[in-house]
Design a protein around this motif. Sequence first.
Motif, PDB file in Angstrom:
ATOM      1  N   THR A 225      -3.155  26.405  19.180  1.00 29.68           N
ATOM      2  CA  THR A 225      -4.287  25.927  19.968  1.00 29.68           C
ATOM      3  C   THR A 225      -3.967  24.600  20.635  1.00 29.68           C
ATOM      4  OG1 THR A 225      -5.311  24.711  18.125  1.00 29.68           O
ATOM      5  CG2 THR A 225      -5.992  27.002  18.418  1.00 29.68           C
ATOM      6  N   THR A 227      -6.636  21.753  21.871  1.00 26.97           N
ATOM      7  CA  THR A 227      -8.067  21.452  21.836  1.00 26.97           C
ATOM      8  C   THR A 227      -8.316  20.059  22.396  1.00 26.97           C
ATOM      9  OG1 THR A 227      -8.224  22.750  19.794  1.00 26.97           O
ATOM     10  CG2 THR A 227     -10.115  21.371  20.365  1.00 26.97           C
ATOM     11  N   THR A 240     -13.352  15.906  18.482  1.00 27.36           N
ATOM     12  CA  THR A 240     -12.688  17.158  18.838  1.00 27.36           C
ATOM     13  C   THR A 240     -13.677  18.129  19.457  1.00 27.36           C
ATOM     14  OG1 THR A 240     -11.239  16.804  16.929  1.00 27.36           O
ATOM     15  CG2 THR A 240     -11.179  18.971  17.977  1.00 27.36           C
ATOM     16  N   ASN A 242     -14.220  21.510  20.067  1.00 25.86           N
ATOM     17  CA  ASN A 242     -13.696  22.804  19.646  1.00 25.86           C
ATOM     18  C   ASN A 242     -13.998  23.936  20.623  1.00 25.86           C
ATOM     19  OD1 ASN A 242     -12.705  21.875  17.007  1.00 25.86           O
ATOM     20  ND2 ASN A 242     -14.866  21.579  16.539  1.00 25.86           N
ATOM     21  N   ALA A 245     -11.387  24.781  23.457  1.00 28.15           N
ATOM     22  CA  ALA A 245      -9.986  24.946  23.086  1.00 28.15           C
ATOM     23  C   ALA A 245      -9.322  26.096  23.832  1.00 28.15           C
ATOM     24  CB  ALA A 245      -9.869  25.164  21.580  1.00 28.15           C
ATOM     25  N   ARG A 367     -12.402  17.762  12.860  1.00 32.56           N
ATOM     26  CA  ARG A 367     -12.891  18.745  13.832  1.00 32.56           C
ATOM     27  C   ARG A 367     -14.358  19.109  13.604  1.00 32.56           C
ATOM     28  NH1 ARG A 367     -12.732  24.214  12.369  1.00 32.56           N
ATOM     29  NH2 ARG A 367     -12.286  24.788  14.523  1.00 32.56           N
TER      30      ARG A 367
END
Length: 388
Positions: A225, A227, A240, A242, A245, A367
């Motif tokens: 990934t 992100t 982050t 998510n 991503a 995250r």
Amino acid sequence: MSTPELVMTARNATLPDLVEVLRMQHAAKLDVVAPARDLRATGGSLLVRDAGEPALSLDGVTRRDAIWRPAALADAGIADKLGIPVAYLRRLRAEKMDLYDANVNAWLDHDPGRRFLVRGLTDGDGGGLLRALLSDSFRIVDNLDVLMSVLQGIREAGAAVEVTSADLSESRMFVKVRSTEIAAQAPLLLGNYTSPFSGARGVDNPLVFAGFVITNSETGHGRFTITPQLTVEICSNGMTLNKHALSAVHLGGRLPAGVIAWQADTQAAALDVVIKQARDAVASFLDRDFVARRLAEIERDAGVEVTNPAATLEHVGTTLRFPTDVQDTILSHFIRGGDTTSGGVLHAVTSAAQTLPDADAAYDLERHGLEAMSLAAVHADRLARAAA
């Protein structure tokens, strides 16, 4: 090189240090696709027939059997693939090794034609370390290749970035990249916050940088990934994002049986996807408009006053299943940060993540920062309405 000398993990490493570790591991890797009939548990290790180093005899060049002892996480993969409860298998390893072998071998014998990808690190003499037992459709995209391809994609995009941290666990690689050229002011988010590390105040420097986190697993613990992540300058807290991503799963066609020797064109085709995704990440995530839109979204949930921190953080920690000691660390960082809003919960979670010694736990906590903030905002608002 003997297996015990191999460095399996790295925490808060520099980019050159991470590359050195990955190159050392890369040189010791041996991947084999084998049917269950060619696998055998013996003394808690896994014997893989004809998977060892080549040996010269009167019959010509043959491969010896390899006997690899499982790494800490490998038992979980064996348990998953054979349908054995992992807690039970680990107990057998600790207390009844003969029963460990008997259980594993019984389930291997149950379907002798079933094929697996066996990932090991060899010591060059038939021994070594079993890293993972995986499906034979697992698409191998190794950490070193991913890292070099991502860096190539960044160079091709012409982005001015820096690698701010690099971590390697038995299960995953994490590399954080940021651009100090793509930044934005976030006074609403940082105006009341003080770094628990340096004492620097957000009101004096409410700057946030654009960037992203690269993750990959060679052992079946997650997809590759990229992100997006916004990083606070005064404390390196990472927010982050998510849902934005870019990712690619490690699944493809069935691998051929035997020791895997990749052809250059096969590897190049797989890694070309990684290079393109890195270029896409630079174009999408290192963009001032993207940063401004994401900050506006974050700040909408960041200003809810948390009047009962203990209750709200307990609710957040329980909902997100944070360990008790981690919840205590988050509460401490919330108090030291001085921001008594839901945004302060975000800061507390992401700063607490930096203190965890385990790279997997740190990444997983970080995250969840924005999710923790949203949960805190809803819970704090509910408590305020109940008290009114």
